[in-house]
Scaffold this active site. Structure first.
Site, mmCIF file in Angstrom:
data_model
loop_
_atom_site.group_PDB
_atom_site.id
_atom_site.type_symbol
_atom_site.label_atom_id
_atom_site.label_comp_id
_atom_site.label_asym_id
_atom_site.label_seq_id
_atom_site.Cartn_x
_atom_site.Cartn_y
_atom_site.Cartn_z
ATOM 1 N N ASP A 8 0.879 -1.159 0.000
ATOM 2 C CA ASP A 8 0.000 0.000 0.000
ATOM 3 C C ASP A 8 0.925 1.221 0.000
ATOM 4 O O ASP A 8 2.107 1.112 0.341
ATOM 5 C CB ASP A 8 -0.884 -0.049 1.252
ATOM 6 N N LEU A 9 0.431 2.369 -0.389
ATOM 7 C CA LEU A 9 1.293 3.565 -0.458
ATOM 8 C C LEU A 9 1.134 4.470 0.772
ATOM 9 O O LEU A 9 2.045 4.577 1.606
ATOM 10 C CB LEU A 9 0.971 4.351 -1.734
ATOM 11 N N ASP A 10 -0.059 5.079 0.892
ATOM 12 C CA ASP A 10 -0.302 6.028 1.981
ATOM 13 C C ASP A 10 -0.276 5.299 3.331
ATOM 14 O O ASP A 10 -1.072 4.395 3.558
ATOM 15 C CB ASP A 10 -1.666 6.708 1.782
ATOM 16 N N THR A 16 1.195 10.329 4.065
ATOM 17 C CA THR A 16 0.460 11.399 3.383
ATOM 18 C C THR A 16 -0.787 11.800 4.166
ATOM 19 O O THR A 16 -1.431 12.801 3.822
ATOM 20 C CB THR A 16 0.017 10.958 1.976
ATOM 21 N N LYS A 44 -8.479 6.732 6.251
ATOM 22 C CA LYS A 44 -7.316 5.955 5.798
ATOM 23 C C LYS A 44 -7.727 4.756 4.949
ATOM 24 O O LYS A 44 -8.562 3.956 5.360
ATOM 25 C CB LYS A 44 -6.486 5.497 6.999
ATOM 26 N N GLY A 45 -7.159 4.663 3.751
ATOM 27 C CA GLY A 45 -7.438 3.541 2.863
ATOM 28 C C GLY A 45 -8.733 3.683 2.082
ATOM 29 O O GLY A 45 -9.065 2.851 1.256
ATOM 30 N N ARG A 48 -11.310 8.699 -2.496
ATOM 31 C CA ARG A 48 -11.532 10.151 -2.370
ATOM 32 C C ARG A 48 -13.013 10.489 -2.161
ATOM 33 O O ARG A 48 -13.369 11.247 -1.259
ATOM 34 C CB ARG A 48 -10.991 10.866 -3.611
ATOM 35 N N SER A 113 -2.523 0.676 -4.396
ATOM 36 C CA SER A 113 -3.016 1.850 -3.665
ATOM 37 C C SER A 113 -4.362 2.328 -4.192
ATOM 38 O O SER A 113 -4.628 2.247 -5.388
ATOM 39 C CB SER A 113 -1.992 2.982 -3.810
ATOM 40 N N ALA A 114 -5.175 2.884 -3.308
ATOM 41 C CA ALA A 114 -6.453 3.468 -3.705
ATOM 42 C C ALA A 114 -6.266 4.858 -4.321
ATOM 43 O O ALA A 114 -7.186 5.410 -4.918
ATOM 44 C CB ALA A 114 -7.369 3.583 -2.485
ATOM 45 N N ASN A 117 -3.329 9.664 -7.018
ATOM 46 C CA ASN A 117 -2.095 10.457 -7.069
ATOM 47 C C ASN A 117 -0.848 9.596 -6.877
ATOM 48 O O ASN A 117 0.253 10.144 -6.687
ATOM 49 C CB ASN A 117 -2.124 11.527 -5.970
ATOM 50 N N LYS A 144 -10.978 -1.048 -1.732
ATOM 51 C CA LYS A 144 -10.733 -1.919 -0.591
ATOM 52 C C LYS A 144 -11.905 -1.758 0.385
ATOM 53 O O LYS A 144 -12.374 -0.647 0.541
ATOM 54 C CB LYS A 144 -9.426 -1.514 0.122
ATOM 55 N N GLU A 168 -0.014 -3.377 4.656
ATOM 56 C CA GLU A 168 -1.154 -2.449 4.779
ATOM 57 C C GLU A 168 -1.213 -1.762 6.139
ATOM 58 O O GLU A 168 -0.927 -2.375 7.160
ATOM 59 C CB GLU A 168 -2.456 -3.236 4.613
ATOM 60 N N ASP A 169 -1.639 -0.498 6.143
ATOM 61 C CA ASP A 169 -1.811 0.225 7.410
ATOM 62 C C ASP A 169 -3.280 0.453 7.749
ATOM 63 O O ASP A 169 -3.587 0.994 8.811
ATOM 64 C CB ASP A 169 -1.117 1.589 7.349
HETATM 65 C C1 G6P Z 1 -5.301 6.230 0.165
HETATM 66 C C2 G6P Z 1 -5.432 7.045 1.445
HETATM 67 C C3 G6P Z 1 -6.823 7.627 1.555
HETATM 68 C C4 G6P Z 1 -7.188 8.386 0.289
HETATM 69 C C5 G6P Z 1 -7.115 7.460 -0.912
HETATM 70 C C6 G6P Z 1 -7.437 8.171 -2.223
HETATM 71 O O1 G6P Z 1 -5.978 5.028 0.334
HETATM 72 O O2 G6P Z 1 -5.158 6.243 2.590
HETATM 73 O O3 G6P Z 1 -6.864 8.474 2.683
HETATM 74 O O4 G6P Z 1 -8.476 8.927 0.387
HETATM 75 O O5 G6P Z 1 -5.798 6.919 -0.983
HETATM 76 O O6 G6P Z 1 -6.429 9.101 -2.482
HETATM 77 P P1 G6P Z 1 -6.432 10.174 -3.656
HETATM 78 O O7 G6P Z 1 -4.991 10.579 -3.713
HETATM 79 O O8 G6P Z 1 -6.877 9.485 -4.895
HETATM 80 O O9 G6P Z 1 -7.356 11.263 -3.254
HETATM 81 MG MG MG Z 2 -2.802 3.115 3.548
#
Ligand code: G6P
Ligand code: MG
Length: 213
Positions: A8-10, A16, A44-45, A48, A113-114, A117, A144, A168-169
């Site tokens: 996972d990224l964020d 972030t 988180k996760g 948007r 990642s969701a 960005n 997810k 994953e966090d």
């Molecule tokens: C990740 C973050 C979420 C965020 C989602 C969408 O999963 O943990 O907090 O809402 O990505 O991110 P985006 O950059 O597309 O708004």
């Molecule tokens: Mg995450």
């Protein structure tokens, strides 16, 4: 046997959440209500648009779809201002070193990642070359805990889900890994991520031998 690791990224590669928080808080304040750091945990996760729905429910605000899309866009423009100032210093401790060890042991690496960005963030962190494949919010239609994002990663890497470990966090992310019949390492607190095979606070001191579950 472990053939691939999917990150996972964020919250796993970079924090972030603090930038998402600033950007969402400003939307909440504009609508006339407060948004706390505790509230931010719930985003988180989460995608948007779902994040916006949660935010609006906290404020007890109902809006039409067009207004919601405009607010999500405004939030993202604000968020991008922070993201585009990020440097490789912000990579979470130990994760880059761990990926390097995995790669030298022949383990394939994917991002799952969701975020829409994700590529921008990987570029800012100069991490693009560390990933064999990137699956992000621009490639999937089911968020997810649906396993789509991770299954797509495994498919692109040509690796069976049972040979993948997800990092994953977020609780929804751990559930997505389980739903995809993958193993999972939780990064954070066992209170939230208890369903993962193991939970660790971060990558510092983490070794490949701990993936034997
Ligand atoms: C990740 C973050 C979420 C965020 C989602 C969408 O999963 O943990 O907090 O809402 O990505 O991110 P985006 O950059 O597309 O708004
Ligand atoms: Mg995450």
């Amino acid at each position: 046997k472990i053939s691939a690791c999917i990150f996972d990224l964020d919250g796993v590669v970079v924090d972030t959440a603090k930038y998402h928080y600033i950007a969402w808080k400003s939307i909440a304040n504009e609508l006339g209500f407060d948004f706390t750091e505790e509230d931010n945990e719930r985003l988180k996760g989460v995608s948007r648009m779902t994040s916006l729905d949660i935010l609006l429910s906290i404020g007890g605000v109902e809006l039409d779809q067009e207004t919601k899309l405009a607010l999500a866009d405004k939030k993202n423009k604000n968020y991008l201002e922070y993201i585009l100032r990020m440097t490789p210093d912000e990579i979470l401790p130990g994760v880059k070193e761990f990926i390097t060890v995995l790669r030298s042991n022949g383990v394939k690496i994917a991002l799952g990642s969701a975020s829409k960005n994700a590529m921008t963030i990987l570029n800012q962190l100069e991490l693009t070359d560390y990933f064999d494949v990137v699956v992000d919010g621009t490639h999937v239609s089911n968020a997810k805990p649906d396993p789509e994002v991770f299954l797509k990663g495994a498919e692109l890497l040509k690796v069976a889900p049972s040979e993948c470990v997800v990092f994953e966090d977020a609780e929804a992310g751990v559930e997505a890994a389980i739903n995809g019949k993958m193993k999972c390492v939780g990064i954070g607190s066992p209170d939230v991520l208890g369903k993962a095979n193991i939970v660790v606070p971060g990558f510092v001191g983490f070794s490949m031998s701990q993936l034997n579950f």
